[in-house]
Design a protein around this motif. Sequence first.
Motif, PDB file in Angstrom:
ATOM      1  N   UNK A  85       0.831  -1.212   0.000  1.00 50.64           N
ATOM      2  CA  UNK A  85       0.000   0.000   0.000  1.00 50.64           C
ATOM      3  C   UNK A  85       0.858   1.252   0.000  1.00 50.64           C
ATOM      4  N   UNK A  86       2.032   1.179   0.641  1.00 49.14           N
ATOM      5  CA  UNK A  86       2.896   2.360   0.726  1.00 49.14           C
ATOM      6  C   UNK A  86       3.834   2.502  -0.463  1.00 49.14           C
ATOM      7  N   UNK A  87       4.143   1.409  -1.131  1.00 52.78           N
ATOM      8  CA  UNK A  87       5.186   1.444  -2.166  1.00 52.78           C
ATOM      9  C   UNK A  87       4.858   2.417  -3.289  1.00 52.78           C
ATOM     10  N   UNK A  88       3.593   2.495  -3.669  1.00 48.25           N
ATOM     11  CA  UNK A  88       3.209   3.388  -4.762  1.00 48.25           C
ATOM     12  C   UNK A  88       2.985   4.820  -4.285  1.00 48.25           C
ATOM     13  N   UNK A  89       3.145   5.050  -2.972  1.00 45.98           N
ATOM     14  CA  UNK A  89       2.890   6.384  -2.412  1.00 45.98           C
ATOM     15  C   UNK A  89       4.181   7.113  -2.034  1.00 45.98           C
TER      16      UNK A  89
END
Length: 441
Positions: A85-89
């Motif tokens: 969930x955090x990798x693309x943010x």
Amino acid sequence: MEPEEFGLPRSTAANERLHALVPGGAHTYAKGDDQYPENLAPVISHGRGAHVWDVDGNRYIEYGSGLRSVSLGHAHPRVTEAVRRELDRGSNFVRPSIVEVEAAERFLATVPTAEMVKFAKNGSDATTAAVRLARAATGRPLVALCADHPFFSTDDWFIGTTPMSAGIPATTTDLTVSFPYGDLAATEELLTRHRGEVACLILEPATHTEPPPGYLAGLREVADRHGCVLVFDEMITGLRWSEAGAQGLYGVVPDLSTFGKALGNGFAVSALAGRRELMELGGLRHSGDRVFLLSTTHGAETHSLAAAMAVQATYTEEGITARLHTLGERLAAGVRDAAAGMGVGDHLVVRGRASNLVYATLDEQGRPSQEYRTLFLRRLLAGGVLAPSFVVSSALDDADIDHTVDVVAQACAVYRKALDAGDPTPWTGGRPVKPVFRRQA
């Protein structure tokens, strides 16, 4: 499969490539191929749950996963989902991410004995920050560490006390003194001898033995009376003893504590936590001298903090600590029965809390033996068990434990043969495994 027939040609070749490029052939000495029988040091391809596969295609049931860090099993769905969930943010910014406050809130809700927390990437940074903070707060130079615990930091204040002290000036090592675990009188004597000079007492609150009754509370009292900061290294006990570590289980509150390993389930995250009045010395909201507490470019990577939050939620909601104990108790009982059944119950000895089991391999005279450890490891590897310790993960199931016990029984049969022969050498397959801390390579 007989160990004589069991080989790891691709792993052996990969180890050679590693040694040509990476000093020691690994990035942690405890993962070195010198810790494994000759030419039987698997190089890992991948892992899932409680199993790993090596580059030769062999599957193993794995214990001590990631040096005790992967306690939920590899690629745990809840953790990997939180990370994705955090990798693309984005992972790192010029200012704090909102994830940092969420992770701090989650940590302090899980470890309510602490009032502030600061995250880092490895345990050594956190323990060294605790030492620096204690010295700053007390104005004292000496660090007192527990001599019975094997590792606290890669930094000079600790490594200078080990056999691998090359490159560390004696003047640095002279500032570190030691006390024995479980002996309040000896600690009192040390602090009296160095009255007004010891900044902190640092120890693992528990290890392979339970703390003697009243010991931790007594240590708290001794530290208070002598004006020392009490530091609990909870790298291993954190989460495995209780969600709030040993301090949560035993009800003794340190001034500072350090967490890591299980906190990220393999992702790089550690934590320094403790009393506000101490921790704030490393902040901006006080009027004293500033303390350079922890300042790391990657210390608050969003995906690692997300992993830590997912781990803590999983432990709390799914009763993971209790599951680790149940699995460990089943394994310990099975191994002890197998060893006793083969007549080596006094030589293969399982020790430790059920969630953190280790084993000792003893020779004919009952002395620790690297040769017998080598013999034992060879048989385990040939049976598909990768076990430098018997530290469990919650991904194990009863079938894994039962298979492990069967392989241990086969290994113990060979152990008995070697004891009867009075010489394990015919079964070691080459040089014995070596201890991590030794002066010569």
